[in-house]
Design an enzyme around this catalytic site. Structure first.
Site, PDB file in Angstrom:
ATOM      1  CB  CYS A  67     -39.714  -5.640   7.090  1.00 60.93           C
ATOM      2  SG  CYS A  67     -39.429  -3.782   7.804  1.00 60.93           S
ATOM      3  NE  ARG A  73     -29.111   8.554  14.988  1.00 64.34           N
ATOM      4  CZ  ARG A  73     -29.942   9.121  14.489  1.00 64.34           C
ATOM      5  NH1 ARG A  73     -31.141   9.967  14.014  1.00 64.34           N
ATOM      6  NH2 ARG A  73     -31.040   7.906  13.886  1.00 64.34           N
ATOM      7  CE1 TYR A  74     -25.683   7.815  19.158  1.00 66.06           C
ATOM      8  CE2 TYR A  74     -25.933   7.104  16.684  1.00 66.06           C
ATOM      9  CZ  TYR A  74     -26.316   6.990  17.901  1.00 66.06           C
ATOM     10  OH  TYR A  74     -27.556   7.156  18.996  1.00 66.06           O
ATOM     11  NE  ARG A  91     -22.482   4.283  17.265  1.00 64.75           N
ATOM     12  CZ  ARG A  91     -21.983   5.249  17.916  1.00 64.75           C
ATOM     13  NH1 ARG A  91     -21.181   5.630  18.121  1.00 64.75           N
ATOM     14  NH2 ARG A  91     -22.775   5.900  18.684  1.00 64.75           N
ATOM     15  CB  CYS A 143     -43.020  -5.094  14.731  1.00 60.21           C
ATOM     16  SG  CYS A 143     -41.676  -5.628  13.537  1.00 60.21           S
ATOM     17  CE  LYS A 198     -30.245   3.008  19.384  1.00 61.90           C
ATOM     18  NZ  LYS A 198     -29.654   3.628  17.918  1.00 61.90           N
ATOM     19  CG  ASP A 234     -37.958   4.973  19.118  1.00 54.18           C
ATOM     20  OD1 ASP A 234     -37.142   5.306  19.766  1.00 54.18           O
ATOM     21  OD2 ASP A 234     -37.670   3.512  18.593  1.00 54.18           O
ATOM     22  CG  ASP A 282     -33.151   6.087  19.206  1.00 50.44           C
ATOM     23  OD1 ASP A 282     -32.019   7.366  19.402  1.00 50.44           O
ATOM     24  OD2 ASP A 282     -32.847   4.585  18.669  1.00 50.44           O
ATOM     25  CB  CYS A 300     -42.405  -0.134  12.561  1.00 48.40           C
ATOM     26  SG  CYS A 300     -41.095  -0.046  11.518  1.00 48.40           S
ATOM     27  NE  ARG A 302     -35.290   3.959  10.367  1.00 49.00           N
ATOM     28  CZ  ARG A 302     -33.804   3.157  10.620  1.00 49.00           C
ATOM     29  NH1 ARG A 302     -33.979   1.943  10.818  1.00 49.00           N
ATOM     30  NH2 ARG A 302     -33.244   4.170  11.568  1.00 49.00           N
TER      31      ARG A 302
HETATM   32  S1  SF4 Z   1     -39.144  -2.906  13.388  1.00 46.50           S
HETATM   33 FE1  SF4 Z   1     -39.700  -2.074  11.388  1.00 46.50          FE
HETATM   34  S2  SF4 Z   1     -37.923  -1.721  10.684  1.00 46.50           S
HETATM   35 FE2  SF4 Z   1     -37.356  -3.406  12.388  1.00 46.50          FE
HETATM   36  S3  SF4 Z   1     -38.325  -5.582  10.687  1.00 46.50           S
HETATM   37 FE3  SF4 Z   1     -39.903  -4.431  12.327  1.00 46.50          FE
HETATM   38  S4  SF4 Z   1     -41.656  -3.543  10.608  1.00 46.50           S
HETATM   39 FE4  SF4 Z   1     -38.875  -4.000   9.746  1.00 46.50          FE
END
Ligand code: SF4
Length: 354
Positions: free
Chosen positions: A105, A92-93, A96, A109, A317, A273, A310, A112, A114
């Site tokens: 994971c 994207r940048y 990097r 979360c 960002k 997000d 973002d 999340c 993603r």
């Molecule tokens: S935010 Fe998403 S990618 Fe990051 S640790 Fe939590 S579940 Fe995994």
């Protein structure tokens, strides 16, 4: 009774562990059918099931609100796909790239960003990883590689070491930055072998810890972070501003101080997000700016993260913290300013002398 070290992956596991009542079975099953579910034993042990507002439970136990997708939410909220020239790379940048070797994971979360791709059990195949490394090799402008996912620290140390060693052979790559939640959600994974795997001659390694509440920094988590820092790997943190978890100055301040006490420099405070089913997590941007204003001057400068958003669509960002400087008149070369101090007092600042 809770089983000792087992990761909880099914709604029945949460019920058996006493983390949710039987009556919520249908709700938890419906959410788990849509989005990945896992809580490590360390996370499960941190939850107080008697507290309906428990900030750890809120982050990791499914909630029916996740099934409501708001019109502005998107499966790819930060526009990774638009910048993915080969599988596993996001460029994207200019200087990097993200390298995503794994999509799983240790713990998922509920907010999340993603969430549409994590938990699919997908890791890059050997050929895909080679192609991703070839892409980095072919782009001399890439100075930094950010290992993310998923959570790269779920990989075995040997696999991680192979990736880091491969990056170290690329002359123009000087920095490897690893983003992970593992030191807080499964600190025992941070073994000396894993820490060694993060280092390679010719590369500077940074580890960015994702933590959102001071209670995540248990003695075991602090010890895991100390193993990393003591090995000469600087640590930074990223947190997500989450309604009902850390959206008040006292709670957020406690987290930021705890991080600095662990020798972890707060780096980003992310505005939530626009991931599907996460509207109940997001505060207003003004609320986030007010929080940043409340922390400024009252907490050491070491504790101040950058409040960032973002931009949807993949534009990167941008900092969205409060501004303390206001132009109050004059032409460009004689501009005068008013600057705000940490108590809200305003002060004139003179134009440049020519
Ligand atoms: S935010 Fe998403 S990618 Fe990051 S640790 Fe939590 S579940 Fe995994």
């Amino acid at each position: 009774m809770r089983s000792a070290r087992k990761t909880l992956r099914r709604p029945d596991d949460l019920i058996a562990a006493g983390l949710v009542p039987q009556e919520r079975r249908a709700e938890i099953e419906a959410v788990a059918a849509r989005y990945a579910l896992a809580l490590t034993a360390d996370v499960a042990e941190l939850i107080d099931p008697a507290d309906p507002r428990d900030p750890i439970a809120r982050q990791f136990i499914p909630d029916a609100a996740e099934l409501d997708t708001a019109p502005q939410e998107s499966a790819d909220p930060i526009g990774d796909d638009a910048h993915s020239p080969v599988e596993g790379i996001v460029h994207r940048y200019p200087d990097r790239v993200l390298l995503k070797p794994v999509h799983v994971c240790a713990t998922y979360c509920r907010f999340c960003f993603r969430r549409e791709v994590v938990g699919q059990g997908r890791a890059l195949s050997r050929a895909q990883l080679d192609a991703a490394l070839d892409y980095v090799r072919a782009h001399p402008e890439i100075w930094e590689v950010i290992l993310t996912g998923g959570d790269p620290l779920v990989l075995a140390p040997r696999r991680l070491a192979e990736i880091v060693a491969a990056l170290a052979t690329i002359e123009h790559v000087k920095i490897v930055r690893v983003h992970s939640r593992v030191p807080v959600v499964e600190p025992a994974r941070v073994t000396p072998a894993l820490v060694r795997a993060l280092k390679a001659k010719g590369l500077a390694t940074y580890l960015v810890l994702h933590a959102n509440h001071a209670r995540e920094l248990t003695p075991k988590a602090r010890a895991a972070c100390a193993r990393v820092v003591d090995a000469g790997i600087p640590m930074l943190s990223q947190s997500v501003l989450l309604r009902g978890v850390n959206d008040d100055a006292a709670t957020l301040g406690e987290l930021l101080r705890a991080l600095v006490e662990c020798r972890i420099k707060p780096y980003y405070l992310h505005h939530g997000d626009l991931a599907p089913g996460t509207a109940h997590w997001r505060t207003g941007i003004e609320a986030g700016q007010d929080l940043m204003r409340a922390l400024r001057g009252r907490l050491s400068g070491l504790c101040q993260p950058s409040y960032v958003l973002d931009i949807p669509g993949g534009y990167g960002k941008s900092p969205i913290g409060p501004s303390y400087l206001r132009r109050v008149g004059g032409a460009d070369d004689t501009a005068r300013y008013e600057i705000e101090d940490f108590n809200g007092g305003r002060h004139a600042y003179p134009p440049a002398v020519r």
